[in-house]
Design an enzyme around this catalytic site. Structure first.
Site, PDB file in Angstrom:
ATOM      1  N   ASN A  13      -9.943  -0.639  -2.960  1.00 18.32           N
ATOM      2  CA  ASN A  13     -10.977   0.264  -3.471  1.00 18.32           C
ATOM      3  C   ASN A  13     -10.248   1.320  -4.287  1.00 18.32           C
ATOM      4  O   ASN A  13      -9.631   2.229  -3.730  1.00 18.32           O
ATOM      5  CB  ASN A  13     -11.737   0.902  -2.294  1.00 18.32           C
ATOM      6  CG  ASN A  13     -12.734   1.952  -2.764  1.00 18.32           C
ATOM      7  OD1 ASN A  13     -12.964   2.111  -3.971  1.00 18.32           O
ATOM      8  ND2 ASN A  13     -13.324   2.685  -1.825  1.00 18.32           N
ATOM      9  N   TRP A  14     -10.311   1.155  -5.603  1.00 17.63           N
ATOM     10  CA  TRP A  14      -9.545   2.057  -6.474  1.00 17.63           C
ATOM     11  C   TRP A  14     -10.182   3.455  -6.546  1.00 17.63           C
ATOM     12  O   TRP A  14      -9.585   4.370  -7.086  1.00 17.63           O
ATOM     13  CB  TRP A  14      -9.451   1.475  -7.880  1.00 17.63           C
ATOM     14  CG  TRP A  14      -8.572   0.262  -8.007  1.00 17.63           C
ATOM     15  CD1 TRP A  14      -8.030  -0.492  -6.992  1.00 17.63           C
ATOM     16  CD2 TRP A  14      -8.123  -0.340  -9.230  1.00 17.63           C
ATOM     17  NE1 TRP A  14      -7.283  -1.513  -7.518  1.00 17.63           N
ATOM     18  CE2 TRP A  14      -7.326  -1.451  -8.885  1.00 17.63           C
ATOM     19  CE3 TRP A  14      -8.338  -0.065 -10.592  1.00 17.63           C
ATOM     20  CZ2 TRP A  14      -6.727  -2.269  -9.853  1.00 17.63           C
ATOM     21  CZ3 TRP A  14      -7.745  -0.874 -11.557  1.00 17.63           C
ATOM     22  CH2 TRP A  14      -6.945  -1.956 -11.180  1.00 17.63           C
ATOM     23  N   GLU A 170     -14.700   1.764   8.631  1.00 16.64           N
ATOM     24  CA  GLU A 170     -13.850   2.811   8.075  1.00 16.64           C
ATOM     25  C   GLU A 170     -14.141   4.140   8.778  1.00 16.64           C
ATOM     26  O   GLU A 170     -15.078   4.856   8.386  1.00 16.64           O
ATOM     27  CB  GLU A 170     -14.121   2.980   6.579  1.00 16.64           C
ATOM     28  CG  GLU A 170     -13.807   1.766   5.745  1.00 16.64           C
ATOM     29  CD  GLU A 170     -13.389   2.135   4.334  1.00 16.64           C
ATOM     30  OE1 GLU A 170     -12.343   1.665   3.894  1.00 16.64           O
ATOM     31  OE2 GLU A 170     -14.097   2.923   3.674  1.00 16.64           O
ATOM     32  N   GLY A 176      -7.890   8.492   3.626  1.00 21.50           N
ATOM     33  CA  GLY A 176      -7.129   9.367   2.729  1.00 21.50           C
ATOM     34  C   GLY A 176      -6.403  10.493   3.450  1.00 21.50           C
ATOM     35  O   GLY A 176      -5.901  11.422   2.826  1.00 21.50           O
ATOM     36  N   GLY A 237      -7.581   1.956   0.124  1.00 20.36           N
ATOM     37  CA  GLY A 237      -7.738   2.982  -0.912  1.00 20.36           C
ATOM     38  C   GLY A 237      -6.405   3.244  -1.593  1.00 20.36           C
ATOM     39  O   GLY A 237      -5.953   2.471  -2.445  1.00 20.36           O
ATOM     40  N   GLY A 238      -5.752   4.327  -1.193  1.00 19.80           N
ATOM     41  CA  GLY A 238      -4.516   4.775  -1.844  1.00 19.80           C
ATOM     42  C   GLY A 238      -3.489   3.680  -2.100  1.00 19.80           C
ATOM     43  O   GLY A 238      -2.948   3.570  -3.216  1.00 19.80           O
TER      44      GLY A 238
HETATM   45  P1  13P Z   1      -7.348   5.146   2.084  1.00 19.62           P
HETATM   46  O1  13P Z   1      -6.698   3.792   2.248  1.00 19.62           O
HETATM   47  O2  13P Z   1      -6.827   5.903   0.905  1.00 19.62           O
HETATM   48  O3  13P Z   1      -7.311   5.921   3.357  1.00 19.62           O
HETATM   49  O4  13P Z   1      -8.889   4.877   1.747  1.00 19.62           O
HETATM   50  C1  13P Z   1      -9.589   3.997   2.549  1.00 19.62           C
HETATM   51  C2  13P Z   1     -10.897   3.763   1.915  1.00 19.62           C
HETATM   52  O5  13P Z   1     -11.731   4.647   1.839  1.00 19.62           O
HETATM   53  C3  13P Z   1     -11.151   2.430   1.360  1.00 19.62           C
HETATM   54  O6  13P Z   1     -12.489   2.286   1.026  1.00 19.62           O
END
Ligand code: 13P
Length: 255
Positions: A13-14, A170, A176, A237-238
């Site tokens: 998920n960019w 999640e 994040g 995400g990251g």
């Molecule tokens: P992170 O991997 O940056 O914690 O984000 C997770 C996320 O929200 C994926 O949808």
């Protein structure tokens, strides 16, 4: 329940990152690293990057997803994008109900339900996000929260349509923040979700449904998380913005 009957899905998920030019670079770097992946690989990119991502991934094992869609096909909804528009472009996946949409952009369980309906009607696969806030975990109502989110979102989804649903657990406090849920916490929630699916649908559906974990999953913790019996992939995400890290996670899901 037998994990072998499910193919893991690693989805990036960019979020609001990368321009079209940067998309070309990132995907071209990623392609050789994950070409032998033993799991499904999806990149969910900003709307303006979709066309570029679709072109760059043609003939590869990388699939493309969007990060949201509106519930109507068309109309006076300034700034919105419909599921049928995405589908016509060739987009196969869409994230729905991400906690950032719920927290910052007013998504509710009911709008998540409507968006899910529209995405399924367009033939796309939905990555349906659920998860609790830290206060809710502390109040010991995690399962109640997830259960309500899922029951409403899946209200109109038939047994057959469930094949087009991936659930992403999640926990909001892990997104994040660098604070990953422990493998045990993540698996416990995923196991609860699978049990709920067996109650809402049946045992076979529960065995088949892909349930991801998302929240600070990275190259170092992916192995442990992905080896849990009820974690069938990740929504990243990251770490999805760093090709080497994302490729390591794909590798961890490929065993
Ligand atoms: P992170 O991997 O940056 O914690 O984000 C997770 C996320 O929200 C994926 O949808």
């Amino acid at each position: 329940m037998n994990k072998d009957c499910r193919k893991a899905v690693i989805a990036g998920n960019w979020k609001m990152n990368k321009t079209p030019a940067e998309t070309t670079g990132l995907i071209n770097d990623l392609k050789p690293l994950i070409k032998n992946a033993g799991c499904d690989v999806v990149v969910c990119v900003p709307y303006v990057d979709l066309q570029t991502a679709l072109e760059c991934t043609q003939g590869t094992n990388i699939k493309v997803g969007a990060q949201n869609c509106h519930w109507e096909k068309s109309g006076a909804f300034t700034g919105e994008i419909s599921a049928s528009m995405l589908k016509e472009m060739g987009v196969q996946y869409v994230i729905i109900g991400h906690s950032e949409r719920r927290t910052y952009f007013g998504d509710t369980d009911l709008t998540v339900k409507s968006r899910t309906r529209a995405a399924l009607d367009s033939g796309m696969t939905v990555i349906l996000c659920v998860g609790e806030y830290l206060e809710q975990r502390e109040q010991d109502i995690t399962f109640e929260v997830i259960s309500t989110q899922l029951k409403i979102a899946l209200d109109s989804v038939t047994d057959k349509e469930l094949d087009k649903i991936i659930i992403a657990y999640e926990p909001v406090w892990a997104i994040g923040t660098g604070k990953t849920a422990t493998a045990q916490q993540a698996n416990e929630a995923n196991k609860f979700i699978r049990h709920l699916i067996s109650q809402l649908y049946n045992k076979d559906a529960a065995e088949k449904i892909v349930i991801q974990y998302g929240g600070s999953m990275n190259a170092s913790n992916a192995d442990e998380l992905l080896s849990q019996p009820d974690i069938d992939g990740g929504l990243i995400g990251g770490a999805s913005l760093k090709t080497e890290d994302f490729a390591s996670i794909v590798k961890a899901a490929s065993v």
